[in-house]
Motif scaffolding. Structure first.
Motif, short mmCIF file in Angstrom:
data_model
loop_
_atom_site.label_atom_id
_atom_site.label_comp_id
_atom_site.label_asym_id
_atom_site.label_seq_id
_atom_site.Cartn_x
_atom_site.Cartn_y
_atom_site.Cartn_z
N GLN A 304 -6.37 -2.50 0.69
CA GLN A 304 -5.04 -1.89 0.75
C GLN A 304 -4.02 -2.71 -0.03
O GLN A 304 -3.19 -2.16 -0.75
CB GLN A 304 -4.58 -1.74 2.21
N ARG A 305 -4.08 -4.04 0.10
CA ARG A 305 -3.15 -4.88 -0.65
C ARG A 305 -3.34 -4.68 -2.15
O ARG A 305 -2.37 -4.64 -2.92
CB ARG A 305 -3.35 -6.36 -0.29
N ASP A 308 -1.88 -1.33 -3.24
CA ASP A 308 -0.42 -1.39 -3.28
C ASP A 308 0.07 -2.15 -4.50
O ASP A 308 1.12 -1.81 -5.08
CB ASP A 308 0.11 -2.05 -2.01
N GLN A 309 -0.68 -3.16 -4.91
CA GLN A 309 -0.27 -3.98 -6.05
C GLN A 309 -0.54 -3.27 -7.37
O GLN A 309 0.29 -3.27 -8.28
CB GLN A 309 -1.01 -5.33 -6.02
N GLY A 311 -1.38 0.04 -7.76
CA GLY A 311 -1.01 1.45 -7.75
C GLY A 311 0.08 1.84 -8.72
O GLY A 311 -0.06 2.82 -9.47
N PRO A 318 1.53 6.72 -3.80
CA PRO A 318 1.91 5.63 -2.89
C PRO A 318 1.36 5.78 -1.48
O PRO A 318 1.28 4.80 -0.74
CB PRO A 318 3.44 5.69 -2.90
N SER A 319 0.99 6.99 -1.10
CA SER A 319 0.47 7.21 0.26
C SER A 319 -1.02 6.91 0.37
O SER A 319 -1.60 7.01 1.46
CB SER A 319 0.73 8.65 0.70
N THR A 320 -1.67 6.54 -0.75
CA THR A 320 -3.11 6.27 -0.74
C THR A 320 -3.44 5.11 0.19
O THR A 320 -2.83 4.03 0.10
CB THR A 320 -3.61 5.94 -2.17
N LYS A 321 -4.39 5.34 1.06
CA LYS A 321 -4.84 4.31 2.00
C LYS A 321 -6.25 3.85 1.65
O LYS A 321 -7.02 4.59 1.02
CB LYS A 321 -4.81 4.84 3.44
#
Length: 349
Positions: A304-305, A308-309, A311, A318-321
């Motif tokens: 996930q980190r 987020d970095q 992406g 941005p909602s991708t998990k």
């Protein structure tokens, strides 16, 4: 006469059973594509084919060479291959560009990415800050080039100060050698083997791996279509069990690993492939994390980190998990993923 007829009928039943049983238990076919040419680190997928492990797992596995991670993810997404190995970020970028045909990762092959900037030691470039105002050569579509903005951001490099020389992959190391560029970007192990092949010394090169300079990157992963995984969960589990077996054999017997690759590419240089395997294991595969927690021990939180970095660079939703594109559900039990002690892994190339 009745006795003979009874035995004849029994024989026919046995013969019928013998013929039908293999058809009922026919091995599941899996077409698997690599990210590049056959190289020693890929032997974790070829060794199980050579030693009968896949067959024992009722799998008929075909391992084909690839033409780059971008090509691999496209071919897996098209259904031409059931699974493949590719750079995690090539998959992430593909997913962002193809939201209706996404892939998922079912196993982490590399615990750490080996994307890096390489420069001639003679230039005196030893830190990211010293890249300001320099010329860097790289193929435009290479993952190292695509992710350079993250490296620049993490190290306060003004990207507008960098001049990029877009080149074909085969020119990258020769251009560095001639001094036509101050630095190049690429995969650390690929660059290292390429400079060996053109007669340069490893000491002539200064590496700055993205992962050592503030960019927390995962490396290669096994990718598949979610619908294939959901429809064939047992096949995926068996395949990954075979790959784990191959991983352990590759670590324990590098000579066997190289022989497995040369069986498919007789022109592969054994010494170069041994060196490639050692570097791959030391830098990106047998990290302290893997030695402590086992193969494919990348946590969802770390994925996930990274999403987020990275992406924003690839236009990822941005909602991708992590759970949307990464799962550990099909891996063997954690005990089976553990490796025997091998000593501390190196953190430098």
């Amino acid at each position: 006469m009745a006795f003979r007829r009874k035995n004849w009928m029994a024989g026919m039943l046995l013969a019928t059973t013998f013929v039908v049983a293999p058809l009922a238990n026919a091995a599941d076919r899996v077409k698997f594509i690599l990210d590049w040419a056959y190289q020693s680190q890929h032997s974790m997928f070829t060794i199980p084919a050579d030693d009968g492990t896949y067959a024992e797992l009722d799998l008929n596995v075909q391992v084909d060479r690839g033409a780059g991670s971008g090509d691999t993810v496209a071919k897996v997404a098209s259904g031409a291959y059931e699974m493949g190995v590719a750079d995690f970020y090539s998959m992430l970028r593909f997913n962002s560009q193809n939201p209706d045909n996404k892939l998922m990762a079912v196993m982490a092959v590399d615990d750490r990415s080996a994307l890096a900037v390489a420069s001639l030691s003679a230039t005196g470039i030893k830190t990211p800050a010293e890249l300001k105002g320099k010329t860097i050569a790289s193929p435009a579509g290479d993952a190292s080039r695509q992710l350079f903005p993250l490296f620049a951001q993490a190290n306060n490099i003004d990207e507008s100060s960098i001049s990029w020389n877009n080149i074909s992959i085969e020119l990258r190391e020769p251009i560095l050698r001639r001094g036509d560029a101050d630095a190049i970007t690429g995969h650390l192990t690929t660059i290292s083997m390429a400079i060996d092949a053109i007669g340069m010394k490893r000491d002539d090169i200064q590496f700055m791996a993205y992962s050592d300079y503030g960019v927390e990157l995962v490396g290669h992963v096994v990718v598949a279509r979610p619908e294939y995984v959901q429809s064939n969960p047992d096949v995926v589990r068996r395949f990954l069990r075979g790959a784990v077996h191959g991983y352990k054999k590759m670590v324990a017997d590098p000579q066997l690993a190289v022989a497995s690759i040369r069986k498919r590419d007789p022109m592969a240089n054994a010494d170069i492939e041994l060196a490639r395997l050692k570097m791959s294991l030391d830098y990106r595969m047998l990290t302290p994390n893997v030695q402590k927690n086992g193969i494919s021990s990348v946590s969802p939180e770390r994925i996930q980190r990274s999403i987020d970095q990275v992406g924003p660079v690839f236009g990822v939703d941005p909602s991708t998990k992590a759970a949307d594109i990464y799962t550990t559900e099909y891996l063997p039990d954690r005990a089976e993923l553990q490796l025997p002690p091998t000593g501390p892994a190196s953190s430098t190339p």
